[in-house]
Design an enzyme around this catalytic site. Structure first.
Site, mmCIF file in Angstrom:
data_model
loop_
_atom_site.group_PDB
_atom_site.id
_atom_site.type_symbol
_atom_site.label_atom_id
_atom_site.label_comp_id
_atom_site.label_asym_id
_atom_site.label_seq_id
_atom_site.Cartn_x
_atom_site.Cartn_y
_atom_site.Cartn_z
ATOM 1 C CB SER A 64 -0.920 0.034 1.201
ATOM 2 O OG SER A 64 -1.800 -0.961 1.082
HETATM 3 N N1 SAH Z 1 -1.187 -4.690 4.262
HETATM 4 C C1 SAH Z 1 -0.416 -4.835 2.816
HETATM 5 C C2 SAH Z 1 -1.349 -4.642 1.633
HETATM 6 C C3 SAH Z 1 -1.438 -5.547 0.899
HETATM 7 S S1 SAH Z 1 -2.488 -5.470 -0.715
HETATM 8 C C4 SAH Z 1 0.949 -4.507 3.031
HETATM 9 O O1 SAH Z 1 1.180 -3.450 3.585
HETATM 10 O O2 SAH Z 1 1.626 -4.801 1.910
HETATM 11 C C5 SAH Z 1 -3.906 -6.535 0.050
HETATM 12 C C6 SAH Z 1 -3.777 -8.012 0.511
HETATM 13 O O3 SAH Z 1 -5.126 -8.604 0.774
HETATM 14 C C7 SAH Z 1 -3.145 -8.679 -0.649
HETATM 15 O O4 SAH Z 1 -1.977 -9.671 -0.230
HETATM 16 C C8 SAH Z 1 -4.335 -9.736 -0.726
HETATM 17 O O5 SAH Z 1 -3.757 -11.067 -1.147
HETATM 18 C C9 SAH Z 1 -4.857 -10.056 0.318
HETATM 19 N N2 SAH Z 1 -6.295 -10.260 0.386
HETATM 20 C C10 SAH Z 1 -7.342 -10.109 -0.241
HETATM 21 N N3 SAH Z 1 -8.344 -10.971 -0.128
HETATM 22 C C11 SAH Z 1 -8.150 -11.376 1.279
HETATM 23 C C12 SAH Z 1 -9.219 -12.193 1.772
HETATM 24 N N4 SAH Z 1 -10.324 -12.442 1.657
HETATM 25 N N5 SAH Z 1 -8.266 -12.537 2.917
HETATM 26 C C13 SAH Z 1 -7.077 -12.351 3.461
HETATM 27 N N6 SAH Z 1 -6.494 -11.440 2.571
HETATM 28 C C14 SAH Z 1 -6.866 -11.092 1.311
#
Ligand code: SAH
Length: 213
Positions: A64
């Protein structure tokens, strides 16, 4: 890759940018000044690490944007020892911010490869979240509920009921809600059945996906 004084200098500049964008929480800013964001990305992208931008981390996912991480972290109003559930561990950068804020962090990721990689990486960096879980964030994490706060780091087409029900009274859920564009939304649990809702403008996230298993 290492963390050097040059990186620390770039982090200071990033913090200045976040202050200009009206991030005020000094503990959040201190966490961002401390965490080596470049180590959460592939080495080829090191130069991009301290720009205020989201970035691809493989498997169609992104780390993010620092502003978004700061904005969400600020909305959570974390106190030390708070129990926080994060949905979407991803690169682990936001997880590290929550750890720096002194929270007991529980985090869920639905992509197995990313889950494994990040678990190993966070421990190498010395971060100790309470629990990293592989699974579907739509369900929350009932075993360790209730939480002081829940943070969703992917765009949710709707607000999953289990997340609301796993909050303590006065607990806070921060969740970007929407399909293509998301409205940053804060729910504060006022009682068993009542929730206060606040909205904070538009953001763009990768989608919160339903579990296929
Ligand atoms: N907090 C992270 C943001 C990553 S983007 C960071 O700082 O890098 C969002 C993440 O949510 C992705 O890794 C994706 O695989 C995950 N995601 C999407 N749907 C999800 C779900 N239903 N349960 C858990 N994780 C999920």
């Amino acid at each position: 890759m290492k963390d050097t004084l040059r990186h620390a200098g770039k982090r200071k500049q990033l913090v200045e940018v976040l202050i200009q964008k009206e991030i005020k929480d000094t503990s959040v800013l201190a966490a961002i000044a401390k965490i080596p964001r470049h180590l959460f990305m592939d080495s080829g992208f090191e130069d991009h690490a301290y720009q205020d931008k989201a970035f691809p981390i493989g498997a169609d996912q992104t780390i993010s944007q620092p502003y978004t991480v700061a904005f969400q972290s600020e909305l959570l109003q974390i106190s030390k020892e708070d129990r926080i559930l994060e949905i979407g561990t991803g690169s682990g950068y936001q997880t590290a911010v929550l750890c720096e804020l002194g929270a007991k962090v529980y985090s869920i990721e639905r992509q197995k490869a990313l889950f494994k990689k990040t678990k190993l990486f966070l421990s190498k960096l010395g971060y100790r979240p309470k629990h990293l879980s592989f699974g579907d964030g739509y369900k929350g994490l009932k075993e360790h509920a209730p939480y002081d706060s829940i943070l969703v780091t992917a765009g949710a087409p709707f607000v999953p009921k289990p997340l609301l029900s796993q909050l303590k009274i006065n607990g806070r859920l921060v969740i970007p809600v929407g399909e293509k564009v998301q409205v940053m939304t804060l729910f504060v649990r006022k009682s068993e059945t009542e929730f206060e809702k606040h909205e904070f403008g538009e953001f763009r996230f990768v989608p919160l996906l339903e579990d296929k298993n």
